[in-house]
Design an enzyme around this catalytic site. Structure first.
Site, PDB file in Angstrom:
ATOM      1  N   TRP A  21       0.827  -1.215   0.000  1.00 19.22           N
ATOM      2  CA  TRP A  21       0.000   0.000   0.000  1.00 19.22           C
ATOM      3  C   TRP A  21       0.850   1.249   0.000  1.00 19.22           C
ATOM      4  O   TRP A  21       0.510   2.240  -0.658  1.00 19.22           O
ATOM      5  CB  TRP A  21      -0.993  -0.023   1.169  1.00 19.22           C
ATOM      6  N   ASP A  90      -1.811   6.344   6.300  1.00 23.76           N
ATOM      7  CA  ASP A  90      -2.845   5.429   5.818  1.00 23.76           C
ATOM      8  C   ASP A  90      -3.069   4.440   6.962  1.00 23.76           C
ATOM      9  O   ASP A  90      -2.247   3.565   7.210  1.00 23.76           O
ATOM     10  CB  ASP A  90      -2.356   4.710   4.558  1.00 23.76           C
ATOM     11  N   LYS A 114     -12.205  -2.474   7.434  1.00 24.89           N
ATOM     12  CA  LYS A 114     -11.567  -3.374   8.409  1.00 24.89           C
ATOM     13  C   LYS A 114     -12.130  -3.143   9.810  1.00 24.89           C
ATOM     14  O   LYS A 114     -12.717  -4.037  10.396  1.00 24.89           O
ATOM     15  CB  LYS A 114     -10.048  -3.167   8.417  1.00 24.89           C
TER      16      LYS A 114
HETATM   17  C1  LIG Z   1      -3.435  -0.297   4.446  1.00 25.37           C
HETATM   18  C2  LIG Z   1      -4.389  -0.266   3.278  1.00 25.37           C
HETATM   19  N1  LIG Z   1      -4.463   0.824   2.517  1.00 25.37           N
HETATM   20  C3  LIG Z   1      -5.314   0.900   1.470  1.00 25.37           C
HETATM   21  C4  LIG Z   1      -6.141  -0.160   1.148  1.00 25.37           C
HETATM   22  C5  LIG Z   1      -7.039  -0.021  -0.033  1.00 25.37           C
HETATM   23  O1  LIG Z   1      -8.345   0.119   0.364  1.00 25.37           O
HETATM   24  P1  LIG Z   1      -9.479   0.273  -0.758  1.00 25.37           P
HETATM   25  O2  LIG Z   1      -9.621  -1.067  -1.388  1.00 25.37           O
HETATM   26  O3  LIG Z   1     -10.680   0.687   0.034  1.00 25.37           O
HETATM   27  O4  LIG Z   1      -9.015   1.317  -1.716  1.00 25.37           O
HETATM   28  C6  LIG Z   1      -6.099  -1.319   1.903  1.00 25.37           C
HETATM   29  C7  LIG Z   1      -6.971  -2.459   1.593  1.00 25.37           C
HETATM   30  O5  LIG Z   1      -6.812  -3.555   2.046  1.00 25.37           O
HETATM   31  C8  LIG Z   1      -5.205  -1.375   3.000  1.00 25.37           C
HETATM   32  O6  LIG Z   1      -5.123  -2.482   3.762  1.00 25.37           O
END
Ligand SMILES: Cc1ncc(COP(=O)(O)O)c(C=O)c1O
Length: 278
Positions: A21, A90, A114
């Site tokens: 991420w 994030d 989550k």
């Molecule tokens: C730490 C983190 N950031 C971003 C995301 C992306 O989330 P989204 O699918 O809602 O864009 C996730 C998804 O698992 C994540 O675990």
């Protein structure tokens, strides 16, 4: 949205690259300005949070991913933010799993799916002065100013998701708030890590000082045996243990709502698999 609103071609943003991420986040920032890697753990497939870090000389902001959902690692504390920069996090996969000192942060963003509620909604906590400072020329919908000025109702809000998030907040308060949640999460993950450290078949993939309390990643060391265990566990009603496709092995995601007796059930299944009583 952070680089779009807060990074110009002349400026540099600092990123701690500790998993998929954060890699995706820095790739997006490169569209808007210069980036600097403060540290990376890619050399060992992101199994640790690097202690050695180096910021650029004058970053606009410092971005980190507090919990690395796929690799099962988590920051124990906030990274350093040089004077003049603000901290961006994030926190999608560990928000409200423990108390944080919110005064240290400029922006926290977290997808709901989550710890907060259903997918399709993202919680943003942003410092008031940053809302004012954001680039005025970004598309209206992608400006923090728009959403702040309109009380998050610039467009039709996802009312059901917001309602459920409100229920989750009430539930968190009833349980004793974030202090109580942190204790619960440490206890749940602690039991599973203790089993992994004591057992002979399974082992944790993350370095001990970097382990996540939300996502426990583990392997047997034999991909075929991992597959057998996942099939066995699924059959026992313990579904969703397959690790992310980019890492393999197993991942036990134990978000706030996951009950403590789920950990007992998992350890029991692992013990029975390990001793061959399947
Ligand atoms: C730490 C983190 N950031 C971003 C995301 C992306 O989330 P989204 O699918 O809602 O864009 C996730 C998804 O698992 C994540 O675990």
């Amino acid at each position: 949205m952070t680089p779009m609103n807060f990074l110009t071609q002349e400026e540099t943003a600092d990123y701690l690259v500790t998993g998929s991420w954060s890699k995706k986040a820095i790739a997006e920032a490169k569209r808007f300005g210069k980036t600097h890697v403060v540290c990376t753990s890619e050399d060992r497939n992101f199994c640790y949070i690097p202690a050695e870090r180096k910021n650029s000389s004058n970053p606009a902001y410092v971005h980190f991913t507090s919990n690395n959902t796929i690799y099962g690692t988590q920051f124990r504390s906030e990274p350093e933010t040089p004077d003049g920069a603000f901290l961006v996090c994030d926190a999608s996969s560990d928000i409200f799993s423990r108390p944080i000192d919110i005064a240290k942060y400029g922006i926290v963003y977290a997808g709901a799916q989550k710890n907060l509620g259903p997918s399709g909604i993202t919680l943003v906590i942003i410092r008031r002065d940053l809302i004012e400072r954001g680039n005025p020329d970004v598309p209206t919908m992608l400006s923090y100013r728009t959403h702040a000025e309109k009380d998050s109702m610039f467009n039709t809000p996802p009312a059901f998701g917001i309602y459920l998030m409100g229920l989750v907040f009430k539930w968190l308060k009833q349980l004793g708030g974030l202090e109580a949640m942190a204790e619960r999460n440490a206890e749940k993950a602690g039991r599973l890590y203790a089993y992994l450290d004591d057992g002979s078949l399974f082992r944790s993939t993350a370095d001990a000082d970097s382990r996540s309390l939300m996502n426990v990643t583990f392997v047997t060391g034999d991909a075929e045996k991992d597959k057998q265990f996942i099939a066995f566990a699924t059959n026992e009603g313990l579904d969703g243990l397959k690790g992310h496709r980019s890492v393999g092995g197993m991942r036990a995601s134990m978000y706030n709502a996951f009950p403590a007796d789920g950990v007992d059930a998992l350890i029991d299944a692992m013990q029975r698999f390990e001793t061959g009583c399947v």
